[in-house]
Each structure stands twice: as C-alpha cells, then as structure tokens.
Motif scaffolding. Structure first.
Motif, PDB file in Angstrom:
ATOM      1  N   PRO A 274       0.822  -1.217   0.000  1.00 46.52           N
ATOM      2  CA  PRO A 274       0.000   0.000   0.000  1.00 46.52           C
ATOM      3  C   PRO A 274       0.852   1.262   0.000  1.00 46.52           C
ATOM      4  O   PRO A 274       1.832   1.371   0.737  1.00 46.52           O
ATOM      5  CB  PRO A 274      -0.794  -0.124   1.304  1.00 46.52           C
ATOM      6  CG  PRO A 274       0.065  -0.970   2.193  1.00 46.52           C
ATOM      7  CD  PRO A 274       0.777  -1.934   1.283  1.00 46.52           C
TER       8      PRO A 274
ATOM      9  N   GLU B 233      -7.620   2.089  -1.045  1.00 45.27           N
ATOM     10  CA  GLU B 233      -6.190   2.405  -1.096  1.00 45.27           C
ATOM     11  C   GLU B 233      -5.574   1.886  -2.386  1.00 45.27           C
ATOM     12  O   GLU B 233      -6.086   0.960  -3.021  1.00 45.27           O
ATOM     13  CB  GLU B 233      -5.462   1.765   0.085  1.00 45.27           C
ATOM     14  CG  GLU B 233      -5.487   2.578   1.345  1.00 45.27           C
ATOM     15  CD  GLU B 233      -4.342   2.167   2.257  1.00 45.27           C
ATOM     16  OE1 GLU B 233      -3.613   3.056   2.710  1.00 45.27           O
ATOM     17  OE2 GLU B 233      -4.190   0.966   2.522  1.00 45.27           O
TER      18      GLU B 233
ATOM     19  N   ASP C 269      -2.620  -0.089  -4.262  1.00 44.02           N
ATOM     20  CA  ASP C 269      -1.614  -1.133  -4.080  1.00 44.02           C
ATOM     21  C   ASP C 269      -0.614  -0.996  -5.218  1.00 44.02           C
ATOM     22  O   ASP C 269      -0.970  -1.081  -6.395  1.00 44.02           O
ATOM     23  CB  ASP C 269      -2.290  -2.508  -4.117  1.00 44.02           C
ATOM     24  CG  ASP C 269      -1.294  -3.651  -4.052  1.00 44.02           C
ATOM     25  OD1 ASP C 269      -0.166  -3.431  -3.572  1.00 44.02           O
ATOM     26  OD2 ASP C 269      -1.646  -4.772  -4.471  1.00 44.02           O
TER      27      ASP C 269
END
Length: 588
Positions: free
Chosen positions: A311, A372, A374
């Motif tokens: 992340p 989020e 990656d």
C-alpha cells in the motif's frame, strides 16, 4: 515567506548559528560555518556569470563539500547538476556534455571528465550572504534518471516543486532530529534527506562510502550518532534488518521512511517483532523524480505484514493521484517542467488530464477494496515466459513471506525464473513447495540462490543487473550401480532444468520449470542413459517422471540395421500419437 530553498536555509542559520549542521568522519560544521562557506562559493560563481536558470555541474566526493556545493550554487541563483564520482566516467561525460553547464564545481583530487566548462574548486573561505537572485519558479536542480533509450535524461525541478514536500504534518522535523545523508546526492532521495534536516535546524550525518556499503557499520553509525530519522530503500533496509538481529537495538529512532522501490511488507515482520509498530513510526513513501521526490505516504503497521499488498497510501498535500487503465498518473505542485532538451519526450510523458497537468508514471497500481492504492511495480518489470506475462514483484512478495527470509528478488535468466533470498538460507525444495501453494506453477522459480547481501546501485536501490547468474554448468550424468530408471529420470530433469529441488515420480516436467525448449536435452539424456530413442512427441505424452520411466522400461534399446517392417509400424504409431498429443503441445 521564503520562496527558495537557500533563503529558507539562511533564515534557519540565522536562528541557530551555533547548532551543528553537518557531521562527517568525526568532524562537524555549524549552521553559521556552512552558510558562510556556501556564501564564499556563491560570490565566486556570481563573478563567473552564474545566475537564475544557469546550470552548474557539481562533482565532489562524499563529505561537507556536497552540501556546501549545492548551497553555494543555489545562493548564486543557479541550479545544481549533481555528478557522482562513483558513476562510470562515460555516464559523467555524457551528463556534463548534455547539460552544457558553463561552470563545474569540484574539489582537489577528483579526476574530471573532459570539459570546456570553467572549473571552480570549493575552498575554506567564508563570506556574507549574497543578495537574493532566484525566485520560486527558477530551477533548483537537474537530476538525471535512467532512460529507456539507454541514455539518461535530465529532469528540471524548480524551488516551488520542492518546498511543499516539507509541509506534510506527518513528517514535521525539529531541531532535535538527526538525519543521515545515506543516498547519493545525484539521486533525488537526497533532496529529502538534506533539506529535511537543514530547513528545520536538525543535524545531517554523512556516512562514508564504507559505512553505506556495510550494514553492520551503518547500524553502528546510527547508534553512535543517535539518528532519529532514517531514510532507506527497501533493499538497503532488508540488509540493515539482518545486521539489526545481531546488534543492540536502535533506541534513538523515531521515524523510518522506506521509499524508492516497491516495499514487500511481509519482510518487516522481524522488525515489528523486535520494535513493535508504535515507535519508531515506519512509513512507506511512493515517489518519482519527475514529480519531485515523493507523491504519497502510508504508515505501515504490524498487521499489514500478513498481506501481500504494497500500500502506498494517499497523496502529499498539494499532489494528486489518478489511476488510468492501471497506470498511476500524478499531478499537483510537484510536477516538474519536464526533461532537459527533450521536448518530444516531455510532451509524451507530461500530459493534460481533466484540465490538470500530470505525469504518466509508468507504474502499475490496483485499487484495494478499502480504496487504497496497491503498488504493483514498474510496467517494464513484467516479463514474458513461455506465453505467460509475469510480474516479478508478485513472486518477490510471496518469497518474503517464507519464515526467515529477510529480502527477496526475482530475475529471468536463460528462460528460467531465479529466486534470490536474503537472511535465513532455506532449502530450495521447501521454498518451491511454499510458493506452489501461493502462485501458479509457471511463476515458481526453478532455481534459488541465497545471498549474504543484495547488490545495490549507487542510489541504494536493488541492482537487478548485478544479481549473480545461477550455476549454468550442470554436472555430467552419472550411472551409479543400483539406480532405477525413475531415479535416473529425476536426476536428468534436475540437471536439465537446473534445480536442486527434490523431485518425485508424480512430478510433471512442465510443472517444475520444464518447457518445450528443454525437451531436446531430455531426449538426448535418455538416449545416453538408456540407449532408448524417444521422440519429442512422446515426451509430451509421458509428462510425469513415473510414466516416462515406465515407457523407457517397456522400450527396447537402440539396435543398428534391419527391422524395416517394425520401423514402419513404429512410425505409424508415432504419427497417431503425434496427432493426439498436438493439443497438449499447444497448451504448453
């Protein structure tokens, strides 16, 4: 408000003149001393005609001169072009010719590339501040990055691109902080290290080359100097992890920033086991030279290590992130002018997206369920192997989850995937079995190499080109008494594929790294071992070791002469089998 890096530094020097600014090899330089020596260089550069938008090359060894040179050039109004003496002479000569800098700042004892530039050596002289000569929109530096054409390209970065980096409240530095200038000053990670310390009254420790290269020595320096803010690439940090396991704890650290490469979060398990995840705070930062050092940040916790995701969090204040067909595009205050003397490439990579000027990073990302991002890796780190498109980073992420592995790398050598590990040296067969439970068979390396340390570039990143090739010379086939056909087949497969993994009769050639290009070697090995001649089609028909051994046991050894009818029958049989096996051939 101070709109340039050097003006903001001068204000800090006026506030804390007697505080230590730099430490190198046991010597120190105060803020007042650093400011005065940079001033002296600036006045000499101004006398040579340096002013706003003037490019000034800087070629110095590690030490105070790096920072004095940078500050002096900026104070003269110019933009510095860092040339690292550790780089090959050919690369330095190219950069010096490409930037066409009229002045080269250096120090005695350095071999200089051929140049027509005026050469100025840094001295111990001191002087007062020159009059301000640059504005926020003027160039601060030109840093060269690797180019896909084989020639590096200079990225043009302005003062107003850099200063907003230090407005992120999560990384508020203080006068009590001690930083290290670990990275090459020709790598933009150094911009964060230098100004993160010097714009806030902190102390900047400059490790020697020997300390940078040896994790144990660097670990000792961190303890000795009481470093509080550590900046590392994941490759360098993985080696520091190994050193940390056999040394006293790093008690002074409060912040660790990992950047410049994809972070395999699972590799941090040993760190969190020893230090926890409260203090020091550990951050994963994503960044690009073309958008000024960093773009995004993400606090990493112990719970994150159970995931294979990497992340990269949210954007720095003033930056923006856009995912376009899997590629990350970056906008905001950090987007630089573009490339020096490369208008076509600048127009190709710096584009307008929904009314905003953005940079097309070439980095692949996916959006996680919680929104989020990656980080997958560079698009150019994908390889194609026997028709499969493979992301090397996915294999590396799985490797570091194996107990005891502290770092991982994967490369393609001679149509074989090779896995490299750092830390504990696991059995190759155990690694392969572990990966088969997590990855498609075609993504499991057939060879594993354990290293004491990873090769790194001068920028502190993993040097993939320097990863050692696996042993390519295979031991000659042997036929000790008592070997069964199955045992001989398994030994042959190991030699051909180049694996030390323990194989069984149920293993299938194509599932353990074998492919069609290796089949002629298997066929020739069988002929040598058993005096039995099989066709390539038959090797597809009997893909398991057990089936192939049975086929060989049912075959007659090769004999010369005669047998025309028998030969014709064999040919007809083989033709029929070939028609049946052609589908299998296409699948592999």
């Amino acid at each position: 408000m101070h709109t340039t890096l050097h003006d903001r530094f001068a204000a800090q020097a006026a506030r804390t003149p007697d505080a230590t600014a730099l430490t190198f090899e046991g010597r120190s330089l105060t803020y007042a001393g650093l400011n005065a020596r940079a001033n002296a260089l600036a006045h000499r550069l101004i006398a040579e005609g340096v002013g706003p938008e003037t490019l000034v090359a800087l070629l110095v060894n590690r030490g105070f001169e790096m920072v004095i040179g940078i500050l002096g050039i900026l104070k003269a109004g110019g933009a510095y072009v860092p040339l690292d003496p550790a780089y090959p002479t050919e690369r330095l000569a190219f950069q010096l010719a490409d930037c066409e800098a009229p002045v080269l700042v250096t120090q005695p004892g350095i071999a200089l590339p051929e140049t027509t530039a005026t050469v100025i050596a840094i001295t111990d002289e001191q002087a007062e501040n020159p009059e301000p000569r640059a504005q926020a929109e003027n160039l601060a530096y030109v840093i060269y990055t690797s180019g896909s054409t084989g020639q590096p390209k200079g990225c043009l970065v302005e003062h107003r691109n850099v200063l907003p980096l230090f407005d992120n409240p999560h990384f508020a530095a203080t006068e009590r902080d001690v930083w290290t200038l670990f990275h090459s000053y020709a790598f933009d990670f150094s911009v964060w290290e230098i100004w993160g310390a010097l714009l806030h009254g902190g102390r900047l420790v400059i490790p020697t080359d020997a300390e940078r290269r040896a994790a144990d020595a660097f670990h000792a320096l961190l303890r000795r100097e009481g470093v509080t803010v550590l900046n590392q690439s994941p490759t360098a940090f993985s080696q520091l992890l190994v050193a940390d396991e056999r040394a006293p704890k790093l008690e002074s650290l409060r912040t660790i920033i990992l950047a410049a490469e994809k972070l395999e979060v699972a590799s941090l398990k040993p760190w969190f086991a020893r230090y926890g995840d409260q203090s020091p705070a550990l951050w994963n930062l994503y960044g690009i030279t073309e958008t000024t050092v960093f773009v995004s940040y993400r606090r990493i916790r112990a719970a994150d290590t159970s995931s294979t995701a990497s992340p990269i969090g949210g954007a720095f204040p003033g930056w923006s992130m856009h995912v376009v067909e899997g590629e990350l595009w970056v906008g905001g205050v950090g987007v630089t002018r573009g490339y020096l003397k490369r208008p076509e490439l600048t127009a190709e990579r710096f584009v307008t997206h929904h009314g905003e000027r953005v940079y097309k990073s070439g980095d692949l990302v996916t959006v996680l369920p919680d929104g989020e991002l990656d980080y997958i890796g560079r698009a150019d780190l994908q390889v194609k192997l026997r028709g499969h498109r493979i992301e090397l980073g996915e294999i590396e992420a799985a490797l570091v989850q194996f107990p005891g592995v502290r770092g991982s790398a994967v490369a393609l050598h001679d149509e074989r995937l090779v896995g490299y590990t750092l830390g504990h040296a696991p059995e190759p067969s155990a690694l392969a079995s572990f990966l088969r439970e997590r990855l498609p068979v075609y993504m499991v390396p057939t060879v594993f190499v354990h290293l004491e340390s990873f090769p790194m570039t001068v920028n502190g990143k993993l040097d993939r080109r320097a990863l050692p090739a696996p042993q390519t010379s295979l031991p000659p086939a042997s036929r000790p008494a008592g070997e069964t056909p199955l045992e001989k087949i398994l030994a042959l497969w190991q030699r051909v594929i180049g694996t030390s993994e323990t194989l069984t009769g149920d293993d299938v050639f194509f599932d353990i790294g074998g492919h069609s290009l290796l089949l002629p070697m298997v066929r020739d090995g069988i002929k040598e071992l058993f005096q039995v001649e099989l066709s390539l089609v038959e090797l597809f028909e009997y893909p398991s070791a057990k089936a192939l051994a049975q086929r060989i046991q049912n075959s007659s050894p090769i004999h010369g002469g005669g047998g025309g009818t028998s030969q014709n029958s064999q040919i007809r049989d083989r033709a029929a089998r070939q028609r049946e096996a052609i589908a299998r051939l296409r699948r592999h």
